[in-house]
Design an enzyme around this catalytic site. Structure first.
Site, mmCIF file in Angstrom:
data_model
loop_
_atom_site.group_PDB
_atom_site.id
_atom_site.type_symbol
_atom_site.label_atom_id
_atom_site.label_comp_id
_atom_site.label_asym_id
_atom_site.label_seq_id
_atom_site.Cartn_x
_atom_site.Cartn_y
_atom_site.Cartn_z
ATOM 1 N N SER A 1 -0.286 1.959 -0.246
ATOM 2 C CA SER A 1 -1.501 2.295 -1.437
ATOM 3 C C SER A 1 -2.640 1.752 -0.650
ATOM 4 C CB SER A 1 -1.161 1.469 -2.604
ATOM 5 O OG SER A 1 -1.487 -0.085 -2.315
ATOM 6 N N HIS B 1 3.550 5.119 -5.629
ATOM 7 C CA HIS B 1 2.162 5.836 -4.923
ATOM 8 C C HIS B 1 2.809 7.364 -4.634
ATOM 9 C CE1 HIS B 1 -0.815 2.526 -5.606
ATOM 10 N NE2 HIS B 1 -0.011 1.945 -5.278
ATOM 11 N N LYS C 1 0.967 5.583 -12.934
ATOM 12 C CA LYS C 1 -0.041 5.863 -11.836
ATOM 13 C C LYS C 1 0.184 7.674 -12.321
ATOM 14 C CE LYS C 1 -0.277 2.278 -8.751
ATOM 15 N NZ LYS C 1 0.380 1.256 -9.530
#
Length: 407
Positions: free
Chosen positions: A189, A217, A248
């Protein structure tokens, strides 16, 4: 001994190094993401645009998610009522785990309160299931993976970041009969680079090692149904344990692992981080399940996100800024100094109404401090123009030597 003196010294050290973290008090505006209201320390307010959030696709504002959460809240109330073992398993949790297992083509999935806990609890528990286990961990793995490996009481080997040759050396040096597991990530990330998944799987096959990948991610954002980079590259079937987040791309909260039914059952039965914590609220589980279900079919949203990331990277490169670009959706601009990084963040917020948090040590190594931008499909041309113009102005105002920054 003065405990307060030690506390003061510890906090002052962070100030002296320019890496004291300041929390920005914002209220996101429903239906108007990425816009929010910032409440200053003096109580005054101003509108800001959030450029550092992890709600990559804006699903935290999506009607299908909000409707599912409202319906669950109205049906069963607020809390889950306990741990998963003691009254805290509901139909909402089971539906979500079924959606996640299907997403990754696995037999089962296991929910945790966060992806951090999922990593920590699973990796610290695996040696209880596989006595003598050696874990081979990428040097840039997330703190949650590092903590899980550190706490498990077993042997560990750290291989240089994405260095498959070094990983081979470590595997060759150990007893072939000892159980092994390779832990790594699909998208890292901070730099936005990809792990060499196929090559690591090849080594795992050769050395009879299990594979553990963090897709935090990437889930929701890569692959034809949002199953991550492993789905995009047709490699999910070669991974034994997939870790992901619901906080996320899916815009809600929680973490999970997806694996075989036996693997999930063993982790469920042995991991204190699963056994002894209250389960996610039913409304959270319902919203996450709705988000996962929706993104299995919304390729247009994923495409729009990638387009916005490419546009932002192209425009920042056009300014000559030291952008770190490995082809993912992560957009880090290298600053290389914690004081300068914090100063630029403060100026973007106060002078331009743009919120991007400085990324300093220990999240990244010293000397690699950066501003990390996370464009989304709802960052339109107006927001993009404002950011690019602000960065152009501030880079000159701060008188940063671009040659030094690129070194």
């Amino acid at each position: 001994m003065s405990y307060e003196t030690d506390i003061d010294a510890a906090i002052q050290k962070l100030h002296d190094e320019g890496r004291y973290r300041t929390f920005i008090d914002i209220a996101r505006e429903r239906g108007n993401f990425p816009h929010a209201t910032w409440t200053r320390p003096d109580g005054t307010e101003r509108p800001v645009t959030v450029w550092c959030g992890n709600d990559y696709l804006g699903m935290g504002q999506h009607p299908v998610v909000l409707e599912a959460m409202h319906a669950a809240l109205d049906a069963v109330g607020a809390g889950s009522g306990g741990t998963r073992n003691i009254s805290g398993t509901t139909v909402y949790h089971k539906v979500l785990e079924s959606e996640l297992a299907d997403l990754h083509g696995k037999e089962a999935a296991l929910l945790f309160t966060s992806a951090y806990i999922a990593n920590d609890a699973t990796l610290s528990t695996l040696p209880k299931i596989f006595p003598g286990l050696i874990i081979y961990s990428d040097a840039l793995n997330h703190a949650s993976m590092i903590e899980g490996v550190r706490r498990n009481g077993g042997a560990k080997r750290v291989f240089r970041h994405n260095d498959v040759a070094h990983l081979r050396e470590l595997l060759e040096a150990d007893d072939p009969s000892v159980p092994k597991l390779i832990a790594f990530e699909s998208v890292y990330s901070m730099d936005g680079d990809f792990g060499p998944i196929a090559e690591i799987c090849d080594l795992a096959d050769e050395f009879n090692a299990l594979t553990y990948i963090d897709e935090v991610h990437a889930v929701g954002m890569y692959g034809p149904r949002g199953g991550g980079v492993t789905e995009r590259d047709g490699l999910a079937g070669r991974i034994d344990i997939i870790n992901g987040t619901l906080a996320k791309a899916y815009g809600v909260m929680g973490g999970y692992i997806a694996a075989s039914e036996k693997m999930c059952d063993a982790v469920r039965s042995y991991a204190p981080g699963f056994i002894f914590t209250t389960s996610l609220t039913p409304s959270t589980a319902a919203g996450a399940a709705a988000s996962v279900r929706h993104l299995k079919h919304d390729q247009a949203l994923r495409d729009a996100h990638q387009t916005q990331a490419r546009i932002l990277k192209t425009r920042l490169k056009g300014l000559g800024l030291p952008l770190i670009d490995h082809g993912s959706h992560i957009v880090p601009v290298h600053v290389g100094n914690p004081v300068h990084c914090k100063m630029m963040s403060d100026m973007l917020l106060e002078d331009h109404g743009i919120y991007v948090q400085p990324i300093n040590f220990p999240t990244v190594p010293r000397g690699t401090e950066r501003l990390r931008f996370t464009p989304s499909p709802v960052h339109g041309p107006r927001e993009m123009d404002a950011l690019v113009n602000a960065m152009d102005t501030l880079w000159a105002q701060c008188a940063l030597n671009r040659a030094d920054l690129s070194a």
